[in-house]
Design an enzyme around this catalytic site. Structure first.
Site, mmCIF file in Angstrom:
data_model
loop_
_atom_site.group_PDB
_atom_site.id
_atom_site.type_symbol
_atom_site.label_atom_id
_atom_site.label_comp_id
_atom_site.label_asym_id
_atom_site.label_seq_id
_atom_site.Cartn_x
_atom_site.Cartn_y
_atom_site.Cartn_z
ATOM 1 N N ILE A 238 0.829 -1.275 -0.308
ATOM 2 C CA ILE A 238 0.034 0.195 0.031
ATOM 3 C C ILE A 238 0.867 1.367 -0.023
ATOM 4 O O ILE A 238 1.934 1.164 0.740
ATOM 5 C CB ILE A 238 -1.147 -0.012 1.229
ATOM 6 N N SER A 239 0.229 2.090 -0.649
ATOM 7 C CA SER A 239 1.299 3.528 -0.812
ATOM 8 C C SER A 239 2.727 3.183 -1.393
ATOM 9 O O SER A 239 2.807 2.761 -2.471
ATOM 10 C CB SER A 239 1.281 4.021 0.594
#
Length: 579
Positions: A238-239
């Site tokens: 994520i990210s």
């Protein structure tokens, strides 16, 4: 290949997924240390896991975690961790493998993941661990050359493999820069390693996958060897972790990955979109001035702590004094700054969510770390005069400093300021003191000269590579993401893949922004939807595809997803894609 591995066992109230805290305590107050100045390795691990959960997931009473989606069961098992180097790197990074006692020997799977943001190795546990461990899958983590293994040259101390602080020479440290003066300032791995770790994020992920396979060999020697041919390997993040697994897809020349699921990835496709440093430094300069525009009326955190004159008016006046705005009134200056951002590709949904990062000074803080990493600077010569310094109360060292330092590895985000470490420099004595540093950081990208050339070369080294044909790739991104706007990252990346003959699955989630953890704040939660459950759903579909041949789902703008509103998240408002 992997030496000095620390093996620990986690059972009987100290499991792999939550260190025994389970859901209520994960959402509660920070886990306590019996002696705050000298926490034990078990206490540090517990708090590191808790802070990683709290940094990613909305665990609030209205968020629906544990009732509408997700769960935090007890998962006993073993952990294996060590520090490893990529060829040519100056410093090691941390890898960690979690092997549940209930490992599924029939459907062998390794989930490999990388930390979000600049966090430490447990950073993605709420995504990769929460999805994989309860299913009996092993999970391999990498901190991808970031994390809170901070080195303090004032006492020559850093972080040992078990998370405790130790002096250089007394233990192998997570990060140990050499020849620093005692007053050089705090050294962080992402900013000061001299390795530009972002350029190697994909290689970090692939190395973590190989580490995970090796630790499965160690855990179950009678079934060795574990290989990509007999063990499915799913990469997810994520990210920044999402960007790392997409980079791994492009670097995977040996074809070890079975599928990739990336949430809100920080990814830059060749010739398309914008790199993070470009739009982050742009936002640091212009977004504070734009916040006075009527479009930000009522937007959460847009005008935090507004005083007279408000910060947005001071930024507008300062930019006019620098000849960068022409409007004569604060209202004209805000409108002009907003127009500049829109003209460079910012969408209104992203700008409204990005307002919180402007008010909380996130843009400046992250830009400082990235500039130092790209220019390969140390703590004593960071760009634009910045430095990381311990903030003593009343400028006098006190016992609380030792308490804060002891918890850095567990509590740290990898990017100060936080936990008693301040971001100093880059300021003047004006009413808008942070503008000079922001302008300097922006000029490193937009200007000319040797530093700009070096920085742009380092950014170019972070471009995505093209994945192999037929590798299943899911990209999941919120339409309202204000930190990694979908228009600058996922949309151009997916378009590039398709133009190159690839067929990724792209889910855009209405009303989802970057920080699920912010949804615990009523104003944010009322306006937005969580992204994490869509990541779990994408992982479910990826697993079904690679194990049963189920067709990949179509792209989706998940039309029925709604903001949470004043009540709790429900399955209806969430409207996950059907399984």
């Amino acid at each position: 290949m992997f030496r000095g591995v620390l093996e620990t066992h986690h059972r009987h109230g100290d499991d792999l997924l939550s260190a025994g805290l389970r859901l209520p305590a994960l959402a509660g107050a920070p886990a306590k240390f019996a002696n705050p100045a000298t926490p034990t390795p078990a206490e540090l691990r517990r708090r590191a896991i808790q802070s990683s959960w709290r940094g990613i997931a909305d665990l609030g009473p209205l968020g629906g975690y544990g009732s509408v989606y997700g769960a935090v069961p007890d998962v006993p098992g073993r952990e294996f961790t060590t520090g490893v180097r990529l060829p040519g790197a100056r410093h090691p990074h941390r890898v960690l493998a979690q092997v549940p006692d209930a490992f599924d020997h029939e459907s062998r799977c390794l989930v490999v993941t990388a930390s979000s943001g600049s966090r430490g190795v447990y950073g993605p546990i709420a995504l990769a661990g929460a999805w994989g461990l309860p299913r009996g899958f092993a999970v391999a983590y990498t901190d991808k050359g970031t994390g809170a293994g901070y080195f303090d040259p004032s006492d020559n101390s850093g972080v040992a493999l078990d998370g405790t602080r130790a002096k250089a020479g007394e233990a192998a440290l997570e990060f140990e820069p050499k020849d620093l003066a005692a007053d050089a300032g705090i050294a962080t791995k992402h900013a000061h390693s001299g390795d530009n770790p972002e350029a190697d994020w994909g290689r970090h992920v692939l190395q973590a996958a190989r580490f995970g396979l090796a630790m499965l060999d160690r855990a179950f020697p009678d079934e060795a060897p574990f290989t990509p041919q007999n063990t499915k390997i799913i990469a997810t993040g994520i990210s920044n972790g999402g960007g790392a697994v997409l980079r791994a897809a492009g670097d995977d020349t040996d074809g070890i990955l079975s599928a990739v699921v990336a949430l809100e990835p920080n990814i830059h496709a060749p010739g398309r979109g914008r790199p993070f440093y470009d739009y982050a430094t742009e936002a640091a300069v212009w977004l504070p001035a734009a916040l006075g525009a009527p479009e930000f009326d009522g937007v959460p955190f847009a005008r935090v702590g507004m005083v007279s004159p408000p910060a947005w008016a001071l930024r507008g006046a300062s930019l006019r004094a620098h000849g960068k705005l022409s409007g004569a009134t604060p209202q004209m200056q805000s409108s002009e700054a907003l127009a500049k951002l829109r003209a460079s590709g910012w969408r209104d949904e992203a700008l409204k969510a990005a307002a919180s990062s402007a008010s909380l000074d996130v843009w400046r803080a992250v830009s400082v770390a990235y500039a130092s990493a790209y220019l390969r600077r140390g703590p004593a010569d960071m760009p634009c005069g910045f430095s990381y310094r311990i903030q003593h109360a009343a400028a006098v060292a006190t016992p609380i400093d030792a308490v804060l330092r002891a918890a850095w590895w567990a509590d740290g985000s990898g990017v100060p300021p936080h936990a008693g470490i301040g971001l100093e420099g880059g300021t003047d004595l004006s009413l808008d003191p942070t503008l000079p540093g922001c302008l300097c950081l922006r000029e490193l990208w937009a200007g000319k000269g040797r530093d700009t050339e070096k920085l742009r070369k380092s950014v170019a080294a972070t471009l995505a590579g093209l994945p192999r044909e037929n590798l299943p790739i899911f990209v999941v991104h919120g339409t309202d993401d204000g930190l990694i706007p979908v228009a600058f990252s996922s949309e151009p990346y997916v378009a590039w893949l398709r133009a190159s003959g690839r067929s990724p699955v792209f889910w855009k989630v209405p009303h989802a922004q970057h920080f699920d953890a912010f949804l615990a704040f009523p104003d944010f939660g009322d306006r937005h939807a969580p992204l994490l459950p869509f990541g779990y759903a994408a992982l479910d579909r990826a697993w079904a595809h690679i194990t049963t041949g189920r067709p990949l789902p179509e792209d989706a703008l998940v039309r029925d997803t709604q903001p949470r509103g004043p009540g709790a998240v429900t399955a209806k408002t969430l409207a996950l894609p059907s399984s």
